[in-house]
Design a protein around this motif. Structure first.
Motif, PDB file in Angstrom:
ATOM      1  N   MET A   1      -0.105   8.695   2.323  1.00 49.79           N
ATOM      2  CA  MET A   1      -0.629   7.395   1.956  1.00 49.79           C
ATOM      3  C   MET A   1      -2.136   7.402   2.098  1.00 49.79           C
ATOM      4  N   SER A   2      -2.816   6.832   1.128  1.00 50.54           N
ATOM      5  CA  SER A   2      -4.254   6.644   1.231  1.00 50.54           C
ATOM      6  C   SER A   2      -4.510   5.444   2.125  1.00 50.54           C
ATOM      7  N   SER A   3      -5.523   5.539   2.954  1.00 45.89           N
ATOM      8  CA  SER A   3      -5.844   4.441   3.852  1.00 45.89           C
ATOM      9  C   SER A   3      -6.618   3.355   3.128  1.00 45.89           C
ATOM     10  N   ILE A   4      -6.469   2.142   3.613  1.00 45.14           N
ATOM     11  CA  ILE A   4      -7.311   1.048   3.156  1.00 45.14           C
ATOM     12  C   ILE A   4      -8.327   0.826   4.264  1.00 45.14           C
ATOM     13  N   LEU A   5      -9.587   0.959   3.905  1.00 45.90           N
ATOM     14  CA  LEU A   5     -10.652   0.863   4.887  1.00 45.90           C
ATOM     15  C   LEU A   5     -11.383  -0.472   4.795  1.00 45.90           C
ATOM     16  N   CYS A   6     -11.811  -0.960   5.928  1.00 45.58           N
ATOM     17  CA  CYS A   6     -12.681  -2.130   6.014  1.00 45.58           C
ATOM     18  C   CYS A   6     -14.079  -1.725   5.537  1.00 45.58           C
ATOM     19  N   VAL A   7     -14.900  -2.681   5.216  1.00 42.57           N
ATOM     20  CA  VAL A   7     -16.274  -2.369   4.825  1.00 42.57           C
ATOM     21  C   VAL A   7     -17.043  -1.719   5.974  1.00 42.57           C
ATOM     22  N   CYS A   8     -16.574  -1.910   7.217  1.00 37.81           N
ATOM     23  CA  CYS A   8     -17.221  -1.279   8.374  1.00 37.81           C
ATOM     24  C   CYS A   8     -16.756   0.161   8.568  1.00 37.81           C
ATOM     25  N   GLY A   9     -15.720   0.587   7.809  1.00 35.81           N
ATOM     26  CA  GLY A   9     -15.222   1.955   7.888  1.00 35.81           C
ATOM     27  C   GLY A   9     -13.937   2.123   8.680  1.00 35.81           C
TER      28      GLY A   9
ATOM     29  N   VAL B   1      -9.964   1.783   9.637  1.00 38.81           N
ATOM     30  CA  VAL B   1      -8.706   1.731   8.895  1.00 38.81           C
ATOM     31  C   VAL B   1      -8.053   0.374   9.156  1.00 38.81           C
ATOM     32  N   LEU B   2      -7.617  -0.285   8.076  1.00 39.54           N
ATOM     33  CA  LEU B   2      -7.019  -1.623   8.188  1.00 39.54           C
ATOM     34  C   LEU B   2      -5.507  -1.619   8.307  1.00 39.54           C
ATOM     35  N   VAL B   3      -4.828  -0.756   7.554  1.00 33.95           N
ATOM     36  CA  VAL B   3      -3.368  -0.812   7.523  1.00 33.95           C
ATOM     37  C   VAL B   3      -2.744   0.562   7.715  1.00 33.95           C
ATOM     38  N   GLU B   4      -1.538   0.555   8.313  1.00 34.12           N
ATOM     39  CA  GLU B   4      -0.771   1.782   8.510  1.00 34.12           C
ATOM     40  C   GLU B   4       0.142   2.052   7.329  1.00 34.12           C
ATOM     41  N   ASP B   5       0.639   0.980   6.692  1.00 33.49           N
ATOM     42  CA  ASP B   5       1.591   1.160   5.604  1.00 33.49           C
ATOM     43  C   ASP B   5       1.543  -0.043   4.667  1.00 33.49           C
ATOM     44  N   VAL B   6       1.792   0.214   3.388  1.00 29.88           N
ATOM     45  CA  VAL B   6       1.884  -0.830   2.365  1.00 29.88           C
ATOM     46  C   VAL B   6       3.146  -0.580   1.564  1.00 29.88           C
TER      47      VAL B   6
ATOM     48  N   SER C   1      -8.191  -9.276  -1.444  1.00 23.53           N
ATOM     49  CA  SER C   1      -9.285  -8.497  -0.845  1.00 23.53           C
ATOM     50  C   SER C   1      -8.841  -7.084  -0.505  1.00 23.53           C
ATOM     51  N   LEU C   2      -7.580  -6.936  -0.087  1.00 20.09           N
ATOM     52  CA  LEU C   2      -7.054  -5.599   0.194  1.00 20.09           C
ATOM     53  C   LEU C   2      -6.963  -4.774  -1.082  1.00 20.09           C
ATOM     54  N   ILE C   3      -6.597  -5.422  -2.200  1.00 19.46           N
ATOM     55  CA  ILE C   3      -6.540  -4.711  -3.476  1.00 19.46           C
ATOM     56  C   ILE C   3      -7.910  -4.136  -3.803  1.00 19.46           C
ATOM     57  N   ALA C   4      -8.947  -4.899  -3.569  1.00 19.15           N
ATOM     58  CA  ALA C   4     -10.312  -4.452  -3.857  1.00 19.15           C
ATOM     59  C   ALA C   4     -10.721  -3.264  -2.986  1.00 19.15           C
ATOM     60  N   GLN C   5     -10.171  -3.155  -1.790  1.00 14.58           N
ATOM     61  CA  GLN C   5     -10.513  -2.078  -0.862  1.00 14.58           C
ATOM     62  C   GLN C   5      -9.608  -0.858  -1.011  1.00 14.58           C
ATOM     63  N   ALA C   6      -8.480  -1.025  -1.695  1.00 14.58           N
ATOM     64  CA  ALA C   6      -7.455   0.017  -1.742  1.00 14.58           C
ATOM     65  C   ALA C   6      -7.814   1.144  -2.702  1.00 14.58           C
TER      66      ALA C   6
ATOM     67  N   GLY D   1      -5.541   4.555  -4.491  1.00 10.32           N
ATOM     68  CA  GLY D   1      -4.193   5.076  -4.685  1.00 10.32           C
ATOM     69  C   GLY D   1      -3.355   4.123  -5.500  1.00 10.32           C
ATOM     70  N   ARG D   2      -2.797   4.626  -6.581  1.00  9.69           N
ATOM     71  CA  ARG D   2      -2.041   3.820  -7.531  1.00  9.69           C
ATOM     72  C   ARG D   2      -0.872   3.083  -6.890  1.00  9.69           C
ATOM     73  N   GLU D   3      -0.067   3.776  -6.084  1.00  5.90           N
ATOM     74  CA  GLU D   3       1.116   3.159  -5.488  1.00  5.90           C
ATOM     75  C   GLU D   3       0.741   2.023  -4.547  1.00  5.90           C
ATOM     76  N   ILE D   4      -0.285   2.209  -3.750  1.00  2.50           N
ATOM     77  CA  ILE D   4      -0.730   1.164  -2.826  1.00  2.50           C
ATOM     78  C   ILE D   4      -1.211  -0.059  -3.604  1.00  2.50           C
ATOM     79  N   ILE D   5      -2.018   0.171  -4.620  1.00  3.58           N
ATOM     80  CA  ILE D   5      -2.534  -0.937  -5.422  1.00  3.58           C
ATOM     81  C   ILE D   5      -1.392  -1.668  -6.119  1.00  3.58           C
ATOM     82  N   GLU D   6      -0.426  -0.932  -6.660  1.00  2.00           N
ATOM     83  CA  GLU D   6       0.727  -1.573  -7.311  1.00  2.00           C
ATOM     84  C   GLU D   6       1.521  -2.424  -6.331  1.00  2.00           C
ATOM     85  N   ASN D   7       1.753  -1.923  -5.126  1.00  5.40           N
ATOM     86  CA  ASN D   7       2.479  -2.707  -4.122  1.00  5.40           C
ATOM     87  C   ASN D   7       1.702  -3.960  -3.735  1.00  5.40           C
TER      88      ASN D   7
END
Length: 80
Positions: free
Chosen positions: A1-9, A11-16, A52-57, A59-65
């Motif tokens: 899984m690709s990580s979703i990062l905050c603007v501060c760098g 990691v925001l989420v473990e799983d989507v 906002s998470l979509i904008a930071q994400a 990876g196709r699968e993460i964005i689709e979810n």
């Protein structure tokens, strides 16, 4: 899984998944069923709604979810 990062760098989420988002260090999944559901960065305390998470994400699968969660939150029927 690709990580979703905050603007501060951080990691925001473990799983989507289609069930929701599991934030880093969180015990439960955030389903994004309400407009008030959000993920908060543990480092800088910035909050992210599903759009906002979509904008930071990455990876196709993460964005689709995330898009599926956003559509469900908005009451949009899924396409077959």
């Amino acid at each position: 899984m690709s990580s979703i990062l905050c603007v501060c760098g951080a990691v925001l989420v473990e799983d989507v998944t289609e069930e929701g988002v599991k934030p880093v260090g969180g015990a439960s999944i955030i389903p994004f069923r309400r407009t008030t559901d959000y993920v908060m960065c543990a480092q800088c305390l910035r909050s992210y709604d599903v759009r906002s998470l979509i904008a930071q994400a990455t990876g196709r699968e993460i964005i689709e979810n995330l898009e599926w969660l956003a559509d469900r939150q908005a009451g949009v029927e899924p396409e077959d």
